[in-house]
Structure formats: C-alpha cells, structure tokens
Scaffold this active site. Structure first.
Site, PDB file in Angstrom:
ATOM      1  N   HIS A  31       0.816  -1.209   0.000  1.00 21.66           N
ATOM      2  CA  HIS A  31       0.000   0.000   0.000  1.00 21.66           C
ATOM      3  C   HIS A  31       0.852   1.261   0.000  1.00 21.66           C
ATOM      4  O   HIS A  31       0.467   2.276  -0.597  1.00 21.66           O
ATOM      5  CB  HIS A  31      -0.953  -0.010   1.196  1.00 21.66           C
ATOM      6  N   HIS A  62      -3.962  -6.310 -10.819  1.00 25.38           N
ATOM      7  CA  HIS A  62      -2.647  -5.756 -10.474  1.00 25.38           C
ATOM      8  C   HIS A  62      -1.611  -6.093 -11.541  1.00 25.38           C
ATOM      9  O   HIS A  62      -0.831  -5.222 -11.959  1.00 25.38           O
ATOM     10  CB  HIS A  62      -2.180  -6.282  -9.118  1.00 25.38           C
TER      11      HIS A  62
END
Length: 409
Positions: free
Chosen positions: A249, A383
């Site tokens: 993150h 992703h």
C-alpha cells in the site's frame, strides 16, 4: 545501459504480457453475469461466490482490452458488467452486495471498497463504449456520494449495514486508497474537478499520518479517525485488514500521489509536496520490505519497527512496486527508479509469472515457492495487468482514459 522504458522491444514485451493475461482470464464470465474467481489454470471456480470487487476489476481490465483492440475482450467485459446490473445489485436497498454466494445468498453489509471498484468499472466501461457503462457509472456515483463520501471528514465511511441504516465505526485506509483511484477516473470521465479535490483531501490525510509514523501508513482507524496501530494483531494475515504496515500500500499510495499531482497540475490547481511524499513512501517500503529476510521479494507486512510480520510474497505488491517505480521514473527520470523497475520485473519473470499455466502466482512463501495461505488460486488480473500498462502511459489521465485517447506508448 539504456533504460528499459526507452526500448521498443521492452514495450513490445509488455504488450505481449497484457495479451497473455487477457487470454488467461477469457473464461471468467459467470453464467448469469459477473466474474468468477479463477483457478491456477484460469478456470472458473463456480463453487466460490461472485465478488463485486473481482467482477469490477475484470470489467476494468477487459474494457481496457477492448480499447487496446484485443479481440474477445468486449464480450468478457460486457458479461462481467451484467453481474453489476444483475445478481450483485441490491434492487431493494440500493448499491451493490460485496458478494453473492453460489447458492444466491448475498454477503451482509455494504463496503466502500467494493463500491470504489464499481466506480472504476463504470468509468472504464464508459470509455470502452460498453452497453450500460455510463448508466452503471451514474448509479455508482449516486450511491457513493449518498453513503460513502463523508464530506465533513473528507474521507470514506468504510462499511454500512446491508440496508444502509447503520454505519460501522471502523474506518480504513484500504477503501480510501481505492476510492482515490476511482475518484481520479471519475474526474477524467465526467470532467468534474470536485472528484480531484476529494481525492486531494484523502491524500493529504494519508501524508499527515505517514509523516507521523516514519513514512509508514496506519491502515486502521476508529470512527473519529484515530489510528489503531494494534488492530488485528490476532489476525495478522487478514486478506483486507492485516495487522501493521502493508508494504504494497505504501507503493500504491506513492503512485497514486503522482497521478493526482499530474491531474491537479494539468488544471493549475494547488497541492502539497506530493513528489516528496511519494519518494519517502517508496523508499521506506523498499528499505523495510524488499529483500529483508535473505530471499528476494517484498514481504507482505511489517510491524511498526520494520520487522517482517507476514513474510509471504504477494504478487500484487511486486506489481505495485513496478507501477510506483515507473511513475517515479516518469516524474523524475532518476536512474534509481529505472534500476528498481528492471530488478523487479526480473523478479516477477523468475518467480511470479507462471510460464506453464499462465498469469501470475498470487502468493509465494518466504522461499518464493507458490503458496495459497492468503490468496488461493489466481483470482483476478487487475494488479498484474496494470503493471504491464502503467510504464507505457503518462501520469494523467487515468489508465482507460489514456488508452482511449491514444496515449499508449
């Protein structure tokens, strides 16, 4: 050595990776609409629920595939979108269920995380000209503004009861991160700058929190947005709310800050030092997360002293590392980011790309052996697919808009 970014042969390789990923997921559409969780060989796991976040990600990915001119992409995108206008949509209370089980039972509660991805799906579907795409986006905006955007706090309410009568007191950064991602896309598609200003409020809060914690981002908060640093200490490998610092993150936020900076700059709107924050977050994530335990790869999480907690290697963390390095190279042209980019693609090719069955292994253990403790199977493409696109696009507009506007390099 010439940076890979500047090599046409590398861009061709990235394009082939994009096509291979789209081919792997071609069977994802569920009977009746929506996207299935995918197995190791790309087959739909029909005993698993239909998840809104996976469905939305697949709408997004195959909408971009449509914009890229990859045959077969549009039917997949359209079939996944059908789940968002069908089984996953709550016709009674509004919004979208987080998931629906194989027996038709909806998951309790409504999440900002899932609804942020509905916004993303709506924007990408609109750009790709999918039937019902703009209607989906308009409906998602209405629900998002009514229930999830907290104007007073300048951040998102994380979770509501299924009927939207009661908000959960938990507040989380993960949903806000994907909320920022979605806000950037909504601003691009609608032309409404208020979405950038909302994203800016969230980003400014994240930077403030990261600065106060040695450029590590607290993920979990109470209803008043006080950080809860020990949250889920007893569930340290939680899929969505793990304990401690989530390395991936920090990398993802670094990239999003640069996208936001570019979007604000394009409109001559003021902002803080987003490049400084992005470089600090990136460096802290690399120092504490990459190659820290005797094996290459990013650990999943660390504690607040930087000690690895969950040592497994999640595919999405490497993908976000590649995206962040690409964005920082685009912004600065500093060699260190080109070097990191090349190092991590070598790692991905060696350890994460499944050269036999396709796509990427979603999880490796601490020895880089495929594992399935947190993420069994290869649930979606989001992703990995974005990692093949970000290096070929400018920092603004957002991915689907940039491809639609012919900005792919």
């Amino acid at each position: 050595m010439q940076p890979w970014y500047e090599l046409p042969s590398h861009r061709l390789w990235l394009q082939q990776q994009s096509v291979d990923l789209l081919d792997f997921g071609r069977n994802v559409v569920r009977s009746g609409g929506g996207a299935s969780v995918l197995s190791d060989d790309g087959q739909p796991l029909v005993d698993q629920p239909v998840f809104t976040w996976i469905t939305c990600r697949m709408v997004h990915v195959y909408s971009i595939g449509t914009l890229l001119g990859i045959p077969g992409s549009k039917p997949v995108a359209q079939g996944a979108l059908a789940g968002l206008t069908g089984i996953l949509k709550d016709e009674a209370a509004g919004g979208w269920f987080s998931s629906v089980a194989a027996d038709g039972t909806p998951e309790a509660d409504k999440s900002a995380y899932a609804h942020a991805f509905v916004l993303l799906a709506g924007t990408s579907a609109t750009r790709a000209g999918l039937e019902g795409g703009r209607e989906l986006l308009d409906a998602a905006i209405e629900v998002f503004e009514k229930y999830f955007w907290d104007e007073a706090a300048g951040k998102l309410i994380d979770t509501w009861s299924t009927d939207f009568s009661t908000p959960d007191p938990y507040r989380g950064i993960n949903a806000n991160m994907h909320g920022v991602e979605a806000m950037l896309t909504v601003a691009d598609v609608t032309g409404d700058d208020k979405w950038l200003l909302r994203a800016q409020r969230v980003v400014d809060f994240v930077i403030e929190q990261a600065k106060a914690h040695n450029w590590q981002i607290p993920e979990h908060y109470d209803v008043n947005w006080n950080a809860e640093l020990e949250y889920n200490d007893d569930q340290r490998d939680d899929q969505f709310k793990p304990y401690g610092v989530t390395i991936g993150h920090s990398l993802e936020w670094a990239r999003l800050m640069l996208h936001l900076e570019a979007s604000l700059d394009a409109l001559s709107l003021p902002h803080g030092d987003y490049l400084g924050a992005a470089t600090a977050l990136f460096q802290a994530a690399v120092d504490k997360g990459w190659d820290v335990d005797g094996e290459p790869g990013f650990v999943y999480t660390t504690d607040w002293e930087g000690k690895p907690v969950v040592r497994g290697r999640m595919h999405w963390v490497a993908a976000e590392g590649i995206g962040a390095a690409a964005a920082l190279w685009e912004r600065t042209r500093e060699q260190q980011y080109a070097d990191a980019y090349q190092l991590w693609w070598d790692y991905v090719d060696t350890h994460l790309i499944d050269h036999k069955l396709g796509s990427w292994f979603h999880e490796l253990d601490e020895k880089n052996v495929p594992a399935a403790l947190v993420w069994p199977g290869k649930p979606d493409l989001y992703h990995a697919f974005q990692a093949t696109l970000i290096p070929r696009l400018p920092l603004t507009p957002s991915l689907a808009s940039a491809v639609a506007e012919g900005k792919l390099r």
